[in-house]
Scaffold this active site. Structure first.
Site: not given
Ligand code: EPU
Length: 428
Positions: A22-23, A92, A116, A121-125, A304, A326, A396
């Site tokens: 999925k991811n 997301r 979820c 779950r910020p996207i600042d990076q 996960d 995480i 999902r």
């Molecule tokens: N984070 C920040 N700033 C950012 C991005 C992330 O502070 O700009 C923090 C997050 O809040 C978190 C950590 O960094 O604490 C890791 O987040 P990451 O960005 O790696 O997560 P993601 O890309 O949003 C993906 C998977 C998630 C999985 C996480 C961690 C997808 C679509 N989602 O999310 O999968 O939990 O990586 O491995 O790939 C799931 O499948 O159920 C799921 C939630």
């Protein structure tokens, strides 16, 4: 709306086939926007997120043909249509449309993503990366607006190791001028999968799967055909189910290397785990040891799998500590497990699981995808019937859940919600 019903206590035996990841899928579909000709993606999981993303590509002028596990994407007529609302809010991963559309059109407007609810779950990076490449980024009324005259490669250090930011920056950088270096990049297998697709399209990416990724921008990307890697989280979920109830289960079509942290923890519990070429054989034991787990970035224990694993720990003979580094608030499943008789206390980022008593079937609600998976594990283990609402979350991420579990001997089925349950769901 529907609910899932599981009569617990049936042993699991046989082979389960794992679907595509999925991811990966949710990043590969947006990545196709960057190509100038047809992209075909094989081994797609049959899940609602895939359908939602295929529809999003149609909203921006693409045409798609989705058959059972193949999606053919024709990107020739796509344009930079703003997507501030609607489907983008459903998942997301719609944030990957930011990187892909910015990379292709130098312009994008995407509603802030749903998905979820695991706490903040910020996207600042992601934004830091886009800005470093030369984009102007503004946040207006819940949507992110991105615009650049041109994108120029840059050196980007991620302050947080992020799967999403690593992939999104790759998508925005593959057609940028010059070299982009992502430092402190995430190393998840799904990142390698996306880099493989982009490379087949003509991109120049080195180091995916390590913490430094180098991208040399190219002018043009062509179509290609790509087959998705197996879903390590779906596989891990079935391994956990088999560890709880399996009397000889083969989890087939997996890459055992991707599941090493889980396999090690299951072995520590005393479960019989045998990694083969592209499958893993699991057999539970009458007594399971308690173990502590701490979620970490890959190759550490996946967040996960934390929720489904917590259900398994209720069966262990003693106390275990589960710490999620995480997502510190990823514990919404715990209240539901308690309804089933689990003895679990949450303190901060950790849950203390006092195992040893058998769970009992109850009416529970899946609040997110992996919380749903944890309730399915609990339902399989529990005495009597467990009724799970919030099934759309589970749909999902788990293709053919009932079929796969029935194939292993579980008694699981779906029913429509009755009027009272519908009212309850609407009031949430
Ligand atoms: N984070 C920040 N700033 C950012 C991005 C992330 O502070 O700009 C923090 C997050 O809040 C978190 C950590 O960094 O604490 C890791 O987040 P990451 O960005 O790696 O997560 P993601 O890309 O949003 C993906 C998977 C998630 C999985 C996480 C961690 C997808 C679509 N989602 O999310 O999968 O939990 O990586 O491995 O790939 C799931 O499948 O159920 C799921 C939630």
């Amino acid at each position: 709306m529907e609910k899932l019903l599981i009569e617990g206590g049936h042993p699991l035996k046989g082979t389960v086939q794992i679907s595509g990841a999925k991811n990966s899928a949710v990043a590969l579909i947006p990545a196709a926007v960057l190509a100038d000709s047809t992209v075909t993606i094989d081994n797609l999981p049959d899940i609602s997120d895939v359908e939602t993303l295929a529809h999003l590509l149609e909203e921006i002028g693409g045409s798609t043909e989705l058959t059972k596990d193949t999606l053919v994407i024709h990107p020739e007529n796509m344009f930079s249509m703003p997507l501030p609302n609607g489907r983008v809010k459903k998942l997301r991963a719609s944030y990957y449309m930011m990187g892909a559309m910015l990379g292709k059109f130098k312009k994008a407007a995407i509603g802030l993503p749903g998905g979820c609810n695991l706490g903040p779950r910020p996207i600042d990076q992601h934004i830091k990366g886009f800005e470093a490449l030369g984009a102007k980024v503004t946040n207006e009324q819940g949507a992110i607006y991105l615009q650049a005259d041109e994108l120029v490669g840059a050196r980007i250090y991620l302050d947080v190791v992020s799967v999403g930011a690593t992939i999104n920056i790759m998508l925005a950088a593959v057609k940028a001028k010059g070299q982009t270096i992502i430092e402190n990049a995430a190393k998840e297998p799904e990142i390698i999968d996306v880099a493989t697709l982009l490379t087949s399209m003509g991109a120049n990416i080195k180091g995916a799967g390590t913490n430094v990724i180098r991208i040399d921008g190219v002018d043009k990307l062509d179509g290609c055909r790509h087959s998705i890697i197996p879903d390590r989280i779906e596989a891990g979920t079935y391994m956990i189910m088999a560890a709880a109830m399996g009397q000889g289960v083969i989890v087939d079509n997996v890459i055992p290397l991707h599941l090493e942290s889980l396999s090690s923890k299951l072995r520590e519990m005393g479960v019989h785990v045998e990694a083969r070429d592209d499958s893993i054989y699991i057999e539970t034991q009458p007594e399971l040891n308690p173990v502590d787990i701490k979620t970490l970035v890959y190759p550490g224990f996946a967040t996960d799998l934390q929720q489904p694993f917590t259900s398994l720990l209720t069966k262990a003979d003693g106390s275990s500590i589960v710490t999620d580094t995480i997502y510190g608030a990823r514990f919404k499943h715990i209240d539901e497990l308690r309804r089933m008789g689990a003895n679990i206390k949450v303190e901060g980022r950790s849950a203390l699981v006092n195992g040893g008593s058998r769970l009992e079937g109850a009416k529970v609600r899946a609040s997110d995808l992996r919380a749903g998976a944890s309730l399915v594990v609990a339902g399989l283990m529990g005495e009597g019937v467990t009724e799970i609402t919030g099934v759309t979350h589970i749909d999902r991420g788990y293709a053919y859940l009932e079929e796969k579990l029935k194939g292993l001997g579980a008694n699981i089925w779906r029913e429509a919600l009755n009027a009272k349950e519908l009212e309850e769901m609407k009031s949430l």
